[in-house]
Design a protein around this motif. Structure first.
Motif, PDB file in Angstrom:
ATOM      1  N   VAL A 128       1.877   3.672  12.778  1.00 37.23           N
ATOM      2  CA  VAL A 128       3.162   3.746  12.485  1.00 37.23           C
ATOM      3  C   VAL A 128       3.230   3.317  11.200  1.00 37.23           C
ATOM      4  CG1 VAL A 128       5.573   3.701  13.009  1.00 37.23           C
ATOM      5  CG2 VAL A 128       3.997   3.904  14.957  1.00 37.23           C
ATOM      6  N   ARG A 129       3.948   3.850  10.097  1.00 37.92           N
ATOM      7  CA  ARG A 129       4.292   3.256   8.946  1.00 37.92           C
ATOM      8  C   ARG A 129       5.825   3.920   8.707  1.00 37.92           C
ATOM      9  NH1 ARG A 129       1.327   4.536   3.155  1.00 37.92           N
ATOM     10  NH2 ARG A 129      -0.403   3.817   4.496  1.00 37.92           N
ATOM     11  N   GLN A 174       1.580  -0.274  10.193  1.00 38.25           N
ATOM     12  CA  GLN A 174       1.259  -0.364   8.867  1.00 38.25           C
ATOM     13  C   GLN A 174       2.482  -1.058   8.304  1.00 38.25           C
ATOM     14  OE1 GLN A 174      -0.526   2.901   6.921  1.00 38.25           O
ATOM     15  NE2 GLN A 174      -2.517   2.546   8.150  1.00 38.25           N
ATOM     16  N   ALA A 175       2.456  -1.918   7.367  1.00 41.04           N
ATOM     17  CA  ALA A 175       3.795  -2.568   6.979  1.00 41.04           C
ATOM     18  C   ALA A 175       4.879  -1.840   6.517  1.00 41.04           C
ATOM     19  CB  ALA A 175       3.450  -3.924   6.097  1.00 41.04           C
ATOM     20  N   GLY A 176       4.474  -0.906   5.343  1.00 42.59           N
ATOM     21  CA  GLY A 176       5.293  -0.017   5.071  1.00 42.59           C
ATOM     22  C   GLY A 176       6.380  -0.755   4.208  1.00 42.59           C
ATOM     23  N   PHE A 177       7.566   0.243   4.191  1.00 43.04           N
ATOM     24  CA  PHE A 177       8.776  -0.111   3.639  1.00 43.04           C
ATOM     25  C   PHE A 177       8.956  -0.177   2.115  1.00 43.04           C
ATOM     26  CE2 PHE A 177       9.744  -1.359   7.983  1.00 43.04           C
ATOM     27  CZ  PHE A 177      11.029  -1.029   8.198  1.00 43.04           C
ATOM     28  N   ILE A 178       7.887  -0.953   1.451  1.00 41.27           N
ATOM     29  CA  ILE A 178       7.831  -1.382   0.013  1.00 41.27           C
ATOM     30  C   ILE A 178       7.196  -0.502  -0.905  1.00 41.27           C
ATOM     31  CG2 ILE A 178       7.352  -3.264  -1.468  1.00 41.27           C
ATOM     32  CD1 ILE A 178       7.404  -5.141   0.564  1.00 41.27           C
ATOM     33  N   GLY A 179       8.160   0.008  -1.938  1.00 37.48           N
ATOM     34  CA  GLY A 179       7.540   0.856  -3.120  1.00 37.48           C
ATOM     35  C   GLY A 179       7.060   2.211  -2.707  1.00 37.48           C
ATOM     36  N   ALA A 180       6.248   2.888  -3.463  1.00 38.83           N
ATOM     37  CA  ALA A 180       6.115   4.182  -3.400  1.00 38.83           C
ATOM     38  C   ALA A 180       5.179   4.549  -1.891  1.00 38.83           C
ATOM     39  CB  ALA A 180       5.334   4.772  -4.385  1.00 38.83           C
ATOM     40  N   TRP A 181       5.420   5.417  -1.219  1.00 40.58           N
ATOM     41  CA  TRP A 181       4.333   5.639   0.172  1.00 40.58           C
ATOM     42  C   TRP A 181       4.463   4.298   0.785  1.00 40.58           C
ATOM     43  CZ3 TRP A 181       1.768   6.575  -4.493  1.00 40.58           C
ATOM     44  CH2 TRP A 181       1.700   7.733  -5.217  1.00 40.58           C
ATOM     45  N   GLN A 215      -0.745  -4.427  10.013  1.00 40.33           N
ATOM     46  CA  GLN A 215      -1.770  -4.029   8.744  1.00 40.33           C
ATOM     47  C   GLN A 215      -0.935  -4.158   7.522  1.00 40.33           C
ATOM     48  OE1 GLN A 215      -3.556  -0.569  10.728  1.00 40.33           O
ATOM     49  NE2 GLN A 215      -5.517  -1.826  10.435  1.00 40.33           N
ATOM     50  N   PHE A 216      -1.448  -4.849   6.535  1.00 38.98           N
ATOM     51  CA  PHE A 216      -0.820  -4.962   5.191  1.00 38.98           C
ATOM     52  C   PHE A 216      -1.812  -4.389   4.481  1.00 38.98           C
ATOM     53  CE2 PHE A 216       1.320  -7.761   7.613  1.00 38.98           C
ATOM     54  CZ  PHE A 216       2.812  -7.977   7.234  1.00 38.98           C
ATOM     55  N   ARG A 217      -1.327  -4.019   2.974  1.00 40.26           N
ATOM     56  CA  ARG A 217      -2.113  -2.985   2.078  1.00 40.26           C
ATOM     57  C   ARG A 217      -3.113  -4.121   1.305  1.00 40.26           C
ATOM     58  NH1 ARG A 217      -5.318  -0.378  -0.209  1.00 40.26           N
ATOM     59  NH2 ARG A 217      -5.234   1.308  -1.474  1.00 40.26           N
ATOM     60  N   TYR A 218      -2.715  -5.072   0.681  1.00 41.14           N
ATOM     61  CA  TYR A 218      -3.595  -5.764  -0.313  1.00 41.14           C
ATOM     62  C   TYR A 218      -4.169  -7.114   0.287  1.00 41.14           C
ATOM     63  CZ  TYR A 218      -2.095  -2.006  -3.435  1.00 41.14           C
ATOM     64  OH  TYR A 218      -1.686  -0.868  -4.005  1.00 41.14           O
ATOM     65  N   PRO A 219      -5.383  -7.426   0.034  1.00 39.12           N
ATOM     66  CA  PRO A 219      -6.019  -8.618   0.426  1.00 39.12           C
ATOM     67  C   PRO A 219      -5.319  -9.859  -0.082  1.00 39.12           C
ATOM     68  CG  PRO A 219      -7.535  -6.788  -0.059  1.00 39.12           C
ATOM     69  CD  PRO A 219      -6.486  -6.260  -0.391  1.00 39.12           C
TER      70      PRO A 219
END
Length: 482
Positions: A128-129, A174-181, A215-219
């Protein structure tokens, strides 16, 4: 789930938004040596098992199907077909495009609840995002808007009861919410500042049930919060719940902005995500290498097999940018291995238990189980012993103590002693012994579609077989109840 990406944005992210790491302790997972078969007690029944290389679906792992709609409009026919096609993971968005400036109305929350019910009835789990936009072109991308920090936090508070009620069919968030996509870049409300993104991370950890990973997008963002990923024992003890999703896996040297353009920093970031995969789930998708100038995509079988194992790949999009990746894996002859080794892959090696037991007493069963997958199991799951009357077919399901399948590490054999309390009302007689790994949630625990299938070959001569209706594997042994 980026359909359109733009190289200059990715390059900006790599150069500025993603800060270099200063790693202090990282490493790859340690694989245990193959375990010896359990010692046989006096008067014991023993069995050994053959594994199978067959590709079959299992919960919370593998290639996923991306839903054609948002969760608020999840289609039962689409989900039923996805299950029939072998998908057990569905990527789905919660679309908040219309609610950047308002609370979520009750009718919308009811539609989300119905979407979770569709997943449950279809036998699938969800990645889920939540997003405020999903651009379909460069103009939409430049105009993409998210919501102010206060709105994000208030809506997470609204979503919290919904997430808790439906944790059974959430595989990963997936963390989502912030920015494009919802990809945690290009925020229109400065949500990617260290303070703001940390507040959203904390709000997510509160809103998502404690049994589920985010899960977050950037290390570098993850490293800022957790510079030293815990080992499996510490992760389980402290309920560590952080994972990583890479939406441009294998696409270029930097995975199109996922990692730094500086080789030394990039190596540190990759070492960090290598270590993180032992503690939290890693998944994502491939993407178009052309979005990164001078890209050298890693498209060969050797690439996916090495990096899938290194980073503990649990899931991957089956539909996006197949041409360079999926199609090459098929041509190279490794697609079956990729499909079968994503995530966990449990197979019994051997088992031993007493020939007789007393109703109302205790039973110990020694097992050796091999995880030949690329990752561990991240969500909790019980081990059940099923005693089946061969004459009547009656079954008694007994939860075993002494084993946690989340500790069955990839590339290792694990020896466990299962401890079972036999009911006082268990009738005397001979019972077949079966082993099951059902879902941990009572709402779907009895649904065999959510049970883990063991990677063992049927052997009719030994009485060893998988039963899809029971969601269990017959060990080919019997127990005399007295």
């Amino acid at each position: 789930m980026t359909v359109f990406a733009f190289s200059r944005i990715r390059r900006i992210l790599a150069l500025s938004a993603l800060l270099p790491l200063a790693l202090t302790a990282c490493g790859t997972s340690t694989q245990a040596s193959p375990a010896e078969p359990p010692p046989a007690p006096d008067s014991a029944v023993q069995a050994v098992f053959a594994t199978t290389d067959s590709d079959f679906p299992n919960p919370e792992r593998g290639f996923y199907h991306a839903s054609a709609t948002g969760l608020e409009a999840l289609d039962a026919a689409e989900m039923t077909q996805a299950y029939a096609d072998g998908y057990r993971l569905i990527y789905v968005r919660i679309n908040l495009d219309d609610y950047r400036d308002t609370d979520l109305p009750p009718a919308f929350l009811e539609r989300l609840e119905a979407g979770f019910a569709v997943a449950r009835s279809s036998g699938v789990k969800l990645i889920v995002r939540t997003t405020y936009n999903y651009p379909q072109g460069e103009t939409e991308y430049h105009d993409a808007k998210d919501a102010p920090l206060a709105r994000v936090k208030s809506q997470l508070a609204q979503l919290r009861p919904l997430f808790y009620r439906n944790a059974d069919v959430i595989a990963f968030m997936q963390a989502g919410f912030i920015g494009a996509w919802g990809e945690w870049h290009t925020s229109s409300n400065n949500l990617t500042t260290p303070e703001n993104r940390t507040q959203i991370k904390d709000a997510l950890l509160d809103a998502v049930p404690p049994t589920r990973f985010i899960q977050f997008r950037y290390p570098p963002y993850i490293h800022d919060w957790y510079p030293n990923p815990p080992g499996v024992t510490a992760a389980l003890k402290d309920n560590f719940r952080i994972g990583f999703h890479n939406d441009c896996f294998l696409a270029s040297q930097t995975d199109v902005g996922t990692y730094s353009e500086d080789p030394a920093t990039r190596a540190q970031e990759q070492q960090f995500t290598d270590a993180l995969g032992d503690a939290g789930p890693f998944g994502g998708e491939t993407c178009n290498p052309a979005d990164d100038p001078g890209a050298i995509p890693r498209t060969a079988c050797a690439d996916i097999l090495a990096e899938g194992a290194r980073y503990n790949l649990t899931y991957l999009n089956d539909g996006y940018y197949r041409r360079l990746f999926h199609d090459n894996w098929t041509k190279g002859g490794c697609m079956t291995e990729v499909r079968s080794h994503m995530g966990y892959r449990f197979g019994l090696v051997s088992v031993a238990h007493a020939k007789t037991a007393t109703h109302g007493g205790a039973l110990a069963i020694s097992i050796v189980v091999r995880n030949s997958g690329w990752a561990r199991l991240y969500n909790a799951r019980p081990v059940e012993i099923i005693l089946r009357d061969p004459a009547s077919g009656e079954v008694r399901r007994l939860e075993a103590n002494g084993a946690d399948p989340r500790r069955w590490l990839p590339g290792a054999d694990t020896t466990e002693t299962l401890k079972i309390s036999l009911p006082a009302d268990l009738p005397a007689g001979t019972r077949e012994v079966w082993l099951a790994l059902p879902d941990a949630d009572s709402r779907i625990q009895a649904d065999p579609r959510f049970a883990i299938r063991l990677a063992n070959a049927d052997n009719a001569a030994k009485g060893q077989t998988w039963d899809a209706d029971l969601g269990a594997f017959a060990l080919g042994t019997t127990l005399d109840i007295r």
